[in-house]
Structure formats: structure tokens, C-alpha cells
Design a protein around this motif. Sequence first.
Motif, PDB file in Angstrom:
ATOM      1  N   ALA A   1     -24.142   9.094  -3.617  1.00 45.09           N
ATOM      2  CA  ALA A   1     -25.339   8.295  -3.358  1.00 45.09           C
ATOM      3  C   ALA A   1     -25.617   7.255  -4.434  1.00 45.09           C
ATOM      4  O   ALA A   1     -25.972   6.111  -4.122  1.00 45.09           O
ATOM      5  N   PRO A   2     -25.475   7.586  -5.722  1.00 38.22           N
ATOM      6  CA  PRO A   2     -25.768   6.576  -6.745  1.00 38.22           C
ATOM      7  C   PRO A   2     -24.589   5.657  -7.068  1.00 38.22           C
ATOM      8  O   PRO A   2     -24.715   4.768  -7.912  1.00 38.22           O
ATOM      9  N   CYS A   3     -23.448   5.863  -6.410  1.00 42.05           N
ATOM     10  CA  CYS A   3     -22.235   5.100  -6.748  1.00 42.05           C
ATOM     11  C   CYS A   3     -22.235   3.763  -6.015  1.00 42.05           C
ATOM     12  O   CYS A   3     -22.377   3.700  -4.794  1.00 42.05           O
ATOM     13  N   ASN A   4     -22.041   2.662  -6.760  1.00 43.19           N
ATOM     14  CA  ASN A   4     -21.963   1.329  -6.162  1.00 43.19           C
ATOM     15  C   ASN A   4     -20.528   0.864  -5.951  1.00 43.19           C
ATOM     16  O   ASN A   4     -20.255   0.061  -5.064  1.00 43.19           O
ATOM     17  N   VAL A   5     -19.611   1.356  -6.792  1.00 47.19           N
ATOM     18  CA  VAL A   5     -18.187   1.034  -6.676  1.00 47.19           C
ATOM     19  C   VAL A   5     -17.404   2.251  -7.147  1.00 47.19           C
ATOM     20  O   VAL A   5     -17.808   2.908  -8.109  1.00 47.19           O
ATOM     21  N   ALA A   6     -16.299   2.539  -6.476  1.00 50.86           N
ATOM     22  CA  ALA A   6     -15.394   3.595  -6.939  1.00 50.86           C
ATOM     23  C   ALA A   6     -14.056   2.964  -7.304  1.00 50.86           C
ATOM     24  O   ALA A   6     -13.519   2.152  -6.535  1.00 50.86           O
ATOM     25  N   ALA A   7     -13.556   3.297  -8.483  1.00 52.06           N
ATOM     26  CA  ALA A   7     -12.273   2.755  -8.945  1.00 52.06           C
ATOM     27  C   ALA A   7     -11.280   3.898  -9.097  1.00 52.06           C
ATOM     28  O   ALA A   7     -11.625   4.968  -9.617  1.00 52.06           O
ATOM     29  N   PHE A   8     -10.040   3.671  -8.684  1.00 48.48           N
ATOM     30  CA  PHE A   8      -9.000   4.689  -8.716  1.00 48.48           C
ATOM     31  C   PHE A   8      -7.855   4.168  -9.567  1.00 48.48           C
ATOM     32  O   PHE A   8      -7.233   3.157  -9.246  1.00 48.48           O
ATOM     33  N   VAL A   9      -7.598   4.871 -10.671  1.00 43.60           N
ATOM     34  CA  VAL A   9      -6.647   4.423 -11.681  1.00 43.60           C
ATOM     35  C   VAL A   9      -5.352   5.213 -11.567  1.00 43.60           C
ATOM     36  O   VAL A   9      -5.362   6.429 -11.364  1.00 43.60           O
ATOM     37  N   TYR A  10      -4.237   4.494 -11.722  1.00 47.14           N
ATOM     38  CA  TYR A  10      -2.952   5.186 -11.788  1.00 47.14           C
ATOM     39  C   TYR A  10      -2.056   4.477 -12.796  1.00 47.14           C
ATOM     40  O   TYR A  10      -2.225   3.295 -13.086  1.00 47.14           O
ATOM     41  N   ASP A  11      -1.116   5.221 -13.341  1.00 46.53           N
ATOM     42  CA  ASP A  11      -0.113   4.685 -14.254  1.00 46.53           C
ATOM     43  C   ASP A  11       0.897   3.912 -13.413  1.00 46.53           C
ATOM     44  O   ASP A  11       1.623   4.493 -12.607  1.00 46.53           O
ATOM     45  N   SER A  12       0.949   2.585 -13.593  1.00 40.91           N
ATOM     46  CA  SER A  12       1.783   1.745 -12.721  1.00 40.91           C
ATOM     47  C   SER A  12       3.273   1.999 -12.888  1.00 40.91           C
ATOM     48  O   SER A  12       4.079   1.520 -12.087  1.00 40.91           O
ATOM     49  N   SER A  13       3.651   2.760 -13.913  1.00 40.45           N
ATOM     50  CA  SER A  13       5.077   3.077 -14.103  1.00 40.45           C
ATOM     51  C   SER A  13       5.448   4.440 -13.523  1.00 40.45           C
ATOM     52  O   SER A  13       6.594   4.856 -13.597  1.00 40.45           O
ATOM     53  N   SER A  14       4.473   5.147 -12.960  1.00 40.30           N
ATOM     54  CA  SER A  14       4.707   6.514 -12.484  1.00 40.30           C
ATOM     55  C   SER A  14       4.357   6.642 -11.007  1.00 40.30           C
ATOM     56  O   SER A  14       3.198   6.477 -10.614  1.00 40.30           O
ATOM     57  N   GLU A  15       5.369   6.961 -10.191  1.00 36.56           N
ATOM     58  CA  GLU A  15       5.131   7.141  -8.769  1.00 36.56           C
ATOM     59  C   GLU A  15       4.262   8.370  -8.518  1.00 36.56           C
ATOM     60  O   GLU A  15       3.437   8.387  -7.603  1.00 36.56           O
ATOM     61  N   GLU A  16       4.421   9.401  -9.353  1.00 36.14           N
ATOM     62  CA  GLU A  16       3.628  10.614  -9.200  1.00 36.14           C
ATOM     63  C   GLU A  16       2.154  10.335  -9.473  1.00 36.14           C
ATOM     64  O   GLU A  16       1.261  10.863  -8.798  1.00 36.14           O
ATOM     65  N   SER A  17       1.879   9.463 -10.462  1.00 36.90           N
ATOM     66  CA  SER A  17       0.502   9.097 -10.775  1.00 36.90           C
ATOM     67  C   SER A  17      -0.137   8.349  -9.611  1.00 36.90           C
ATOM     68  O   SER A  17      -1.295   8.606  -9.245  1.00 36.90           O
ATOM     69  N   LEU A  18       0.615   7.447  -8.990  1.00 37.31           N
ATOM     70  CA  LEU A  18       0.101   6.721  -7.831  1.00 37.31           C
ATOM     71  C   LEU A  18      -0.172   7.667  -6.671  1.00 37.31           C
ATOM     72  O   LEU A  18      -1.201   7.552  -5.983  1.00 37.31           O
ATOM     73  N   LYS A  19       0.728   8.598  -6.464  1.00 31.07           N
ATOM     74  CA  LYS A  19       0.557   9.558  -5.370  1.00 31.07           C
ATOM     75  C   LYS A  19      -0.747  10.343  -5.545  1.00 31.07           C
ATOM     76  O   LYS A  19      -1.508  10.522  -4.589  1.00 31.07           O
ATOM     77  N   ARG A  20      -1.024  10.785  -6.776  1.00 35.90           N
ATOM     78  CA  ARG A  20      -2.237  11.568  -7.028  1.00 35.90           C
ATOM     79  C   ARG A  20      -3.490  10.682  -6.882  1.00 35.90           C
ATOM     80  O   ARG A  20      -4.503  11.123  -6.328  1.00 35.90           O
ATOM     81  N   ALA A  21      -3.417   9.437  -7.338  1.00 34.20           N
ATOM     82  CA  ALA A  21      -4.543   8.523  -7.192  1.00 34.20           C
ATOM     83  C   ALA A  21      -4.838   8.266  -5.715  1.00 34.20           C
ATOM     84  O   ALA A  21      -6.011   8.185  -5.309  1.00 34.20           O
ATOM     85  N   ALA A  22      -3.773   8.158  -4.901  1.00 35.29           N
ATOM     86  CA  ALA A  22      -3.952   7.952  -3.466  1.00 35.29           C
ATOM     87  C   ALA A  22      -4.618   9.168  -2.823  1.00 35.29           C
ATOM     88  O   ALA A  22      -5.451   9.028  -1.911  1.00 35.29           O
ATOM     89  N   GLU A  23      -4.256  10.352  -3.287  1.00 35.76           N
ATOM     90  CA  GLU A  23      -4.880  11.574  -2.764  1.00 35.76           C
ATOM     91  C   GLU A  23      -6.369  11.599  -3.101  1.00 35.76           C
ATOM     92  O   GLU A  23      -7.215  11.963  -2.263  1.00 35.76           O
ATOM     93  N   LEU A  24      -6.712  11.190  -4.325  1.00 36.88           N
ATOM     94  CA  LEU A  24      -8.118  11.150  -4.726  1.00 36.88           C
ATOM     95  C   LEU A  24      -8.879  10.094  -3.920  1.00 36.88           C
ATOM     96  O   LEU A  24     -10.032  10.304  -3.521  1.00 36.88           O
TER      97      LEU A  24
END
Length: 621
Positions: free
Chosen positions: A473-496
Motif C-alpha cells: 500500500a505505501p509503495c510507489n515504485v518497486a525496483a528489482f536488482v540483479y547482478d548483470s553478470s549472473s544468470e542465476e541472479s537474474l532468475k531469482r530477481a525474476a521470481e521476486l
Amino acid sequence: MTGDRKKEPWTSIQVVVIGDAGVGKSSMILTIATDSFAEGVPHVLPPTRLPTDFYPDGVPLSIFDTSARPEDKSKLDMELKKADVVVLTYACDQPVTLARLSKYWLPELRRLELNLPVIVVGCKLDLRDERKPSLEESMAPLMQEFQEIETCMMCSAAEQIQVAEVFYYAQKAVLHPTGPLFDRETQSLKPRCVRALKRIFILCDHDRDGALSDAELNEFQVKCFNAPLQPAEIVGVKKVVSDKMAEGVNKNGLTSIGFLFLHALFIERGRLETTWTVLRKFGYNDEITLRDDVLSSPSFKRASDQDGTLQPAELEDMFSTAPSNPWDSPLYKNTTETNSVGGITWNGFISQWEFMTLLDPQKSSASLVYLGYPGDTSTAFQVTRRRKHDQKRQRSQRGVIQCFIFGPRKSGKSAILDALIGRPFKESYDPSKGDRYAINKIGLSGGANKTLIMREINEASVSAFLEDKEALAPCNVAAFVYDSSSEESLKRAAELLEQVAVSSECSGYEVPCLLLAAKNDEESNPSCITRSARICSTMGLETPTPVSMKLGDNNNLFLRIVEAAQHPHLSIPETELGKSTKQHRQLIQQSVGFVLVGTTLIVGGITLYRLYNMRKLHSSS
């Protein structure tokens, strides 16, 4: 004239010398540089620099010679646009060059819209026909028509007469200009100068009896000039005023009328530096408006700490009348902008107060009361409209923006929060314990600013966090961060991202989302680039924003977040489930009506600034 001048304090001054060919520009410059006269001077000299100690004000001068040839016109214009002051020359033995000042040179300066002081100099004084009209007679009409002229004088390079004075007055015209203070046509102080001096008088009249006593005059003198007045000098000052203006002095001391008269007298006698010193000591700039640091920074009790920050001990002292420091909670630690020794900046202070207001409006209101806010505290707050209204209007005017930041471990979330509050990048990995906040002001085009509050959501707690239907409710923007050199990091960010998107669809608190490709300084992973583009395309988001906190390249990230919040109907992710149930959810929403959520309360900066000053006066009494 609309050109913008640089603001003091001045560290260097650029003097551009112009005039017709053969009037003596280069000879005059060479004489001041070498302290000698030479024949066969080059047509145009290279830039000449006079050192810091050449004149008493201690500001170095860079002198630029120019050519009057038509083919050099564009270069001349370029030099003038970089100038701080113009020395406009003519030859005392060539009347046509004097006539061209009003026919060509001064109108040309106006055409270029240069807001610059002008020193008019007659060169070759040694060749002047003494039967010609005096300098005052020939220059009075010119100065009347062209108010930008600060001073008129004559010099001789061959005889080394008044050459040093030319550039002294050029420097003085920049450091202590006449224009903002005095109207030559009416021979009186300008209204803005009068208002500023009246304010200074009131500030110095501590007993509010309408006059400056001997003690108050002495305190004023010490503040402005670091030296006391002797009793005989005070008597002399008041006699000068009373002899010319009886109402300038009364039984209690120097009146405001007398104070203004004194400054008009200083200016008429060419002592503009006296009035400028007074104005600058009381916080005025070259336009005789209060400087930004005076308007936006509180006045602190300790003179040694007047550096634009509030030290921890001063913060404790400020809240000394409250039961406790409301910012002692761990929630407020390391959330705002500080200097190298831990002093909280004005931006940090106002941001921290807005943060407290957002989290606990009652505590914020109570703190104002404890600090002695004299009026109704509700006038210090602004209630913004509900988020649903923002989405319907497709525009948000909120002054405080909350961004929730999600991402897997070691993706770079904490580095982004550190960057927001000006903390240096840390090579070592130091995982955040629980949720963390960072708050700062973000400047927008046009001079406005927004307060951005970033909340780092710990990866391990995301599921539990989203169990609360009001979590977003109080959130105006949500940002999802991933390590651009790691496919596993992107996969987890996509899940979130999917998890948050589903939660927002179910709760009705849809929020703009951004994907952030962190650690852009490392070697990119081609599969990450392809997959991230596919994720954004599928869910209706913009392409990922690449950032590297290590290299200090945030790619305008914080401004992008603010802009996303200002357009709350865009960048809303849609899951497959959400697409299939969207119509059904809209019908349910219509049946339950509108609920007031996400209301933001903002403490006005002016209120806090007034409170600071009131506390200062109270503590010093």
C-alpha cells in the motif's frame, strides 16, 4: 540584459578588454603585466594573469586582449560571454573612438545580453588635448544612458599613469558592484538594498527600541569587520549623521534612517566594499537576496559548527526538551546524508523528518510540540491524495516517494542505497540485517525536488512480507536488482518480480516496477541480456536500467524512480494469472468502494526552518 553572473565567493575574475583598433588596449595590458612600456606591441596579446596578491582583495585577475577586426568578431563574442567585467577603451587623442562607445560598442554589449559591469577607459592620456571637455563633462551623458558603466577614467601606458587603477576598478566592479546598491539617476539606494539594510538593522537592534545603542553598534562592527569601534569613533559616526540628518540619531542611538544614510554616504564616497561586507556578513548574495545556504540551512548555536551540518551533539541538544530523541531508534540509523564526520546535512535533516512523518505522523507532530512549535501542528503537514486517484489521473504530485527494492543476495541492493545518501562504494560484502532504509532529496528539472525513500526488502523475508495484504500500500515504485553478470541472479530477481506482481494484482495495489542490471562494470552475460529483455517484454516493463555503483555510474537511476512514481499508470507488470482475472478483479474493486490508503504526510521545510530559528533564539536568551 539577461546573462547570468557567477556567484561569490570569487576565486578568479576574467577581464576582457575591448575597443577600436589602435586605441592602446595591448599597450595598457603589457604595461600592467611588466610594469614597463614597450614599443611594437603585438596586435593581440595572449591572456595575462595578475596574481592573487596584486590587489588587496586577494582575487587573481585573468586579462584577455581582443581584436576589433570584423573577421575576429565571433571570437570576440565568445570571449565576452565568458567575461566577468569589460574594460571598454577609447583613445584620448582620437575623438572618433570616443564617439563609437555610444554608437557601437555599448549597444553591441547590450545586443549580446551581457549582464556585466563596464569600466570605460581613455587610453593615451599623455596625448590628450587639454582644451577638450573634462572627463566628467564628456562621460556624464554616457553614464546616464548606460547604467552598466561602473567607472570612467583615463590612463597612460607610456607614462604609466593610472594603469594599475584600471584593473583595480575592474576587479572592484565585480566584487563590489554599484548597480545592485545605488541608483545613479535618483542618487539614492535601490529598494532591494534598502529592504536588506532595514532587515539587518532590525536584527542588530536587540532591545527593539528602534535605535542602535553604542553597544549594539559596536557588536555590529565586530560582526562585520572583526574590530571594535573606539568611543570617540562612535561619537564621530553619530555626529556625521546628525549634522546631515537630524532624525538619523535620537537619545537611544542611531536610527534606521541614520543607518541607511550612512550606507548611502559610503557608496557616494566610493566605499562600496563597506556596504557589501555588511550585506555578505548577513547572508546576502550579489543580487541582494539571501543565499540558498541561509534560506535552507538552520542556524546552529555553536559558531564553530556553522558548516551547514548538524552534529550528533547538536541534534541531541535540539531534542533536549523532548522525552527522548525520536531518531534514536535503529530504524533511523545510517539512513540519511551526512558529512565526513557524521554531521547531518540540511537535506538529511529534512529528509529524516519526512521519513518520521511517513512512518509515524503522531510522533512527528508530538516532536514539533516538544521542540516548541508555536501554532497548530496540523498546519505543518500536507495530506496527499490517495494512490487510486493518482492512477486514475495518470499523474502523481507526491513530494515523498517510497521505492521498495528487491533482489537476491549479492545483487547490489545495499550499494544502491549507499549511493542515494552519498556513501562510498564498499568492495567487501556486508549483508543487510533485516530491512534497511535510505532517504534523500532528488532534484528535478525546473528546480523542484522530491524526497525519495528507498526500502531494501531482505530476500529471505519477502514471502512473509507479502503475506500482509497491505504490504504494498505505501509503495510507489518497486525496483528489482540483479547482478548483470549472473544468470542465476537474474532468475531469482525474476521470481521476486513475479511474486510481487501477483501480490499487487491480488491486493489491488498495483505499482510501477523497474528492473535494474547492477554491477555493469563486470563482464556482461549474453544470456542475461536476452532473458531480461524477454522478461520485460512479457510483463510490459521498460528494458533493464544498467548501473555500476562501483564506477559511480547510476545512470540517473534515482531520477528514473521518481519519474516512474510520477506516472503511476505505467510500467505495471502483468502476470498470466493477472491478465485472465483482471476483469473479475475490477468488478470486485467497484463493489467495495474506495479505501484511503498510502496517505503521505509531509512536513514543510519552511516550518522546520522557522522552528530551528525559534529554538536558537530561545536558547540564546
